[in-house]
Design a protein around this motif. Structure first.
Motif, mmCIF file in Angstrom:
data_model
loop_
_atom_site.group_PDB
_atom_site.id
_atom_site.type_symbol
_atom_site.label_atom_id
_atom_site.label_comp_id
_atom_site.label_asym_id
_atom_site.label_seq_id
_atom_site.Cartn_x
_atom_site.Cartn_y
_atom_site.Cartn_z
ATOM 1 N N HIS A 131 -1.163 -10.798 -20.659
ATOM 2 C CA HIS A 131 -1.530 -9.382 -20.659
ATOM 3 C C HIS A 131 -0.635 -8.629 -19.683
ATOM 4 N N TRP A 148 -4.164 -7.612 -32.023
ATOM 5 C CA TRP A 148 -3.744 -8.529 -30.966
ATOM 6 C C TRP A 148 -3.132 -9.794 -31.556
ATOM 7 N N ASP A 170 -4.042 -13.512 -23.622
ATOM 8 C CA ASP A 170 -4.615 -12.955 -22.393
ATOM 9 C C ASP A 170 -3.849 -13.406 -21.154
ATOM 10 N N THR A 216 -2.472 -2.612 -29.459
ATOM 11 C CA THR A 216 -2.367 -2.998 -28.056
ATOM 12 C C THR A 216 -1.621 -1.922 -27.278
ATOM 13 N N TYR A 218 -0.770 -0.316 -23.139
ATOM 14 C CA TYR A 218 -0.793 -0.483 -21.690
ATOM 15 C C TYR A 218 -0.634 0.900 -21.061
#
Length: 906
Positions: A759, A415, A756, A60, A62
């Motif tokens: 997120h 995840w 989700d 994961t 970002y």
């Protein structure tokens, strides 16, 4: 939808159709004034998306380029040491370490009220109601202290300087797998890339070394060119001691450069703190260190960010600096390095804090808080924390990274690993404390609802498996100590903050006691506490007034109301607790109590399955005398209806609910309570708190599939709002249960929609919110991981078991035991199976290992081979109806770090 709008928007034909679907309407349709159940049975899940949930996938991440960094805040301090976040661009923020008074004003990580349209009107949302879900905290708004790094590079006759902050780089990628994170910085025109790895020491089973008030920041500078580069690396920190105090005009800030073996540091404190504050243990300090003795210390008073010239210094500008309290004082540690062509250089920094002053409210209410925190008994100030780290850095860094590698070296999706483990970060926030006496204590959510509430904390599965000594401390010091009523066996559900027991909390304590016994190396913990524990179990049995094995005494529960009648989820939870009590009675040799528990459970199971199952799901049968006067779930579909059965999988017990009926109940929850978009539901079912919004998926707490009138009772209060919410802690326990029962698709979908919702593009993925931030119940997520592994463990019996539910044909995952952790992996085929158990830390004693079978229908004794580090072992093999192969070792195994046990059969 009220009656007027219902009639206005419905045709006569529509009414006729609805009347056939819901016959009760035909009798009293014009008196009906309830919102229609509007969760679709067809979840419309894309098969390709569902299939992708099983994929290992990528870690994961970002990215700055996707505007995903502003909400990120991963806890990066030690357990019970306050909250320090690392943000998406690698800078530290929040700094909730000053022990401000949480008196209802400073709840949460950010004490603010926000406005939210609930579908009917604008309402005001408090921190305990989810303000941080509606408007997540933004790092730049809560960056309390100046702190950061700068990299200066001499390239092509020019001095290039970039700070490690979002605005200075073309791209920043934040990759986190709690407890560690990696931030990568790159720009097209800059001659180096930078990688920052951050964490506080975090070593499962080693609580003290995971509870340091500090964080570490490790830099790697990577050259992109084919020529050597001279670089200057500078890390700085503001003297933030007593940052939030406003009345310290006469106090002086002091920064002192100090040396350690192979390291340089700057120690920050304040001089002239009033005596009254010193008496309140308010003598705070902070420190920063660089693990390079050549680093140059510099303390300055100036505006930041710094200029290139500030980084280029040949000598320490100051070894001690004293300024007025209102002046910005910053200390930096700088060093020069030469990087070879296409090469790299590495350097480590650490930052520590020391504020040994629990809030006045806690000191007044809790005797254990009067002398400060646990870390205050180990260290005198922040410099001593860094000295300890410097002396033990090899162990602390190596084992922290080893755990991170062990956890992530798995076949499970990235995840899934992230979402099921991340909530243990709650222990590294201001939600929890460990006082000087050693007592562990926690809020429900930061600053909200005190007393380590039994009916909330009992959902969590993470702490009991990763730091079991903290749970054992809770059982002995609080539950069977401060909160225990020896005359009745009742346990006050908020200790000093209450005077009543909560029935679900009481049952949960017993189940947790059994888990903590299992996570012990021997039976000492159980034996020495049995006398009081027996009373606590008897208390649960005594709450069955009519003797039918089903608890029916009105008592507080986690939905903050006193329910009457026989409630499936309370009955089941109590039966699970009494069953655990019987198992523990057997182990201590209390045959009479073992027999009593067994008889009670047998009767209760039969009656529960017969009386409280409506053919589709389990219900709440009202009290015969009072009926449905008070709030309850009654004939509605309640999220916790088979919670007791869920607990049995966490502690390896026999069933307490019929399997067929349990599966029906879980499928009903999926049908009636789960939706891929909660928007239509929360628009019509008002007064719930906003923990899931339109466009987001979730499982609603309670739904009314039959569209009954007054489904929750005649006299409902504010607690009814809970029924229309999606609270992640409850959702996680259902996901864990579904996983255990083989409803793997549903479990993964439910876990994924929670993931989700959190997120990084929308809110902080490290902060699951219920009643305030970092809510304790969300630690139930770890139970989903355990059930995905099919994990069971009993330390005193030296028993360990795995039966993976996700991709068992090729599986690998981490495990913990009383004194060890490592990995289990297996590979299956039509002809047999190979399993490997490796120890990465500590020691593991084994007498029995149970493994889920492959497609082989029968396993013969002579076809099973066991080796330890390649050497053959003598074993016996047993078959179990549950589909496991049980291997008994003729001689106890004492596995240590690096050992590998291999089992092969065909």
């Amino acid at each position: 939808m009220n009656r007027r709008n219902f009639l206005k928007n419905s045709s006569l034909t529509g009414l006729a159709v609805l009347a056939t679907q819901f016959p009760a309407w035909s009798r009293s349709i014009f008196a009906w004034d309830q919102p229609i159940h509007n969760i679709p049975a067809d979840k419309a899940i894309d098969p390709k998306w569902l299939s992708s949930l099983y994929d290992r996938g990528e870690k994961t991440t970002y990215r700055k380029s996707k505007n995903e960094l502003k909400y990120l805040g991963m806890p990066v301090g030690g357990l019970q040491a306050g909250t320090v976040y690392i943000g998406g661009d690698g800078r530290l923020w929040l700094w909730q370490i000053y022990n401000e008074s949480y008196d209802g004003i400073k709840e949460g990580i950010e004490s603010k009220l926000v406005r939210w349209n609930n579908g009917k009107e604008q309402v005001q949302i408090r921190p305990r109601d989810g303000s941080a879900y509606i408007e997540p905290a933004i790092a730049d708004n809560l960056r309390v202290l100046e702190q950061g790094f700068a990299i200066s590079v001499n390239h092509k006759g020019k001095q290039w300087v970039k700070e490690l902050r979002e605005t200075h780089w073309d791209e920043i990628v934040f990759e986190a797998a709690y407890p560690t994170c990696k931030v990568t910085y790159s720009s097209e025109d800059f001659p180096v890339n930078v990688v920052l790895t951050a964490y506080s020491p975090f070593i499962p089973l080693d609580t003290d070394n995971s509870s340091l008030p500090m964080t570490t920041l490790h830099l790697e500078i990577v050259s992109k060119g084919d020529q050597p580069l001279d670089v200057i690396i500078s890390g700085w920190m503001e003297n933030g001691v007593h940052k939030n105090r406003k009345e310290f005009d006469a106090v002086k800030k002091v920064a002192v450069a100090k040396s350690m073996d192979g390291a340089k540091s700057i120690f920050f404190e304040c001089r002239g703190v009033p005596e009254k504050d010193l008496k309140a243990s308010d003598h705070g300090s902070m420190a920063i260190s660089c693990q390079d003795s050549q680093a140059l210390a510099c303390t300055q008073v100036k505006s930041w960010p710094i200029n290139p010239s500030d980084l280029i210094t040949e000598t320490d500008k100051s070894i001690e600096s004293e300024v007025g309290f209102g002046t910005l004082q910053v200390g930096s540690l700088t060093l020069k390095r030469t990087i070879p062509a296409k090469g790299n250089t590495q350097v480590s920094y650490a930052i520590s804090w020391f504020f040994n002053n629990p809030q006045p409210h806690l000191r007044e209410k809790i005797k254990d808080a009067q002398n400060g925190y646990w870390y205050g008994t180990r260290f005198a100030n922040a410099f001593e924390v860094l000295r300890y780290y410097n002396e033990h850095a090899n162990y602390l860094n190596t084992e922290t990274r080893r755990w991170a590698e062990t956890w992530n070296d798995s076949t499970l999706p990235h995840w899934f690993l992230d979402r099921t483990f991340v909530n243990i970060g709650t222990l590294a926030t201001a939600n929890t404390y460990r006082f000087a006496t050693g007592r562990f204590w926690g809020w429900e959510g930061i600053g909200a609802c005190a007393g380590t509430c039994t009916h909330v904390w009992q959902y969590g599965q993470a702490m009991g498996r990763i730091f079991p000594d903290l749970e054992r401390n809770l059982r002995e010091v609080t539950d069977l100590g401060i909160a225990f009523q020896p005359e009745t066996g009742a346990i006050i559900f908020r200790a000093e903050y209450e005077h009543r027991p909560a029935i679900d909390g009481q049952a949960g304590i017993i189940l947790r006691f059994y888990r903590e016994h299992q996570m012990s190396k021997d039976s000492t913990f159980l034996t020495k506490n049995w006398s009081n524990l027996r009373k606590a179990i008897q208390f649960v049995i005594d709450q069955d007034k009519n003797g039918d094995g089903m608890t029916d005494t009105p008592m507080e529960n986690t939905l903050d109301a006193v329910w009457e009648g026989e409630i499936a989820w309370i009955v089941g939870l109590c039966l699970a607790a009494v069953q655990a009590g019987g198992a523990m009675a057997k182990e201590v040799g209390d045959k009479a109590f073992e027999t009593l528990c067994a008889g009670y459970v047998k009767k209760g199971k039969a009656n529960m399955d017969k009386e409280l199952f409506n053919g589709e799901y389990y219900i709440h049968r009202p009290d015969k005398a009072s009926g449905r006067q008070k709030l309850g779930s009654y004939n509605t579909c309640h999220i916790d209806q088979v919670y007791g059965q869920a607990w049995t999988f966490q502690v390896g017990m026999p069933r307490i609910n019929d399997k067929t009926q349990t599966l029906a109940a879980l499928k009903a929850l999926w049908k009636y309570n789960f939706t891929m978009d909660v928007g239509p539901y929360i628009k019509t079912h008002l007064n719930g708190r906003p923990y899931a919004l339109a466009g987001e998926g979730g499982m609603v707490m309670n739904t009314n599939p039959g569209n009954e009138q007054k489904p929750y009772g005649d006299n409902v209060g504010w607690q009814l709002g809970y029924f229309h919410e999606c609270m992640s802690g409850f959702e996680h326990q259902v996901a864990a249960h579904m996983m255990a029962e083989g409803m793997v698709n549903e479990s993964l979908v439910l876990t994924r929609v929670i993931n989700d919702r959190y997120h990084g593009a929308k809110r902080n993925p490290f902060n699951e919110i219920e009643c305030s931030d970092h809510y304790a119940r969300a630690m139930a997520s770890y139970g989903t991981f355990l059930n995905a592994c099919g994990y069971e463990y009993h330390g005193p019996r030296k028993y360990l078991s795995f039966s993976p539910k996700v991709s068992p044909e090729r599986f690998k995952g981490a495990y913990t035991t009383a004194e060890a952790w490592g990995s289990y992996e297996q590979a299956q085929s039509a002809s047999g199976q190979e399993s490997k158990l490796s120890v990465a830390y500590g020691t593991l004693q084994l007498l029995t290992l149970a493994l889920g079978k492959s497609q082989v229908t029968a396993v013969q004794q002579d076809r099973v081979k066991a080796t330890l580090n390649g050497s053959p072992l003598r074993i016996s093999v047993l078959q179990e109806v549950s589909g496991k192969v049980v291997i008994a070792f003729r001689k106890e195994l004492n596995m240590k770090k690096g050992d590998v046990l291999t089992i092969v059969w065909s």
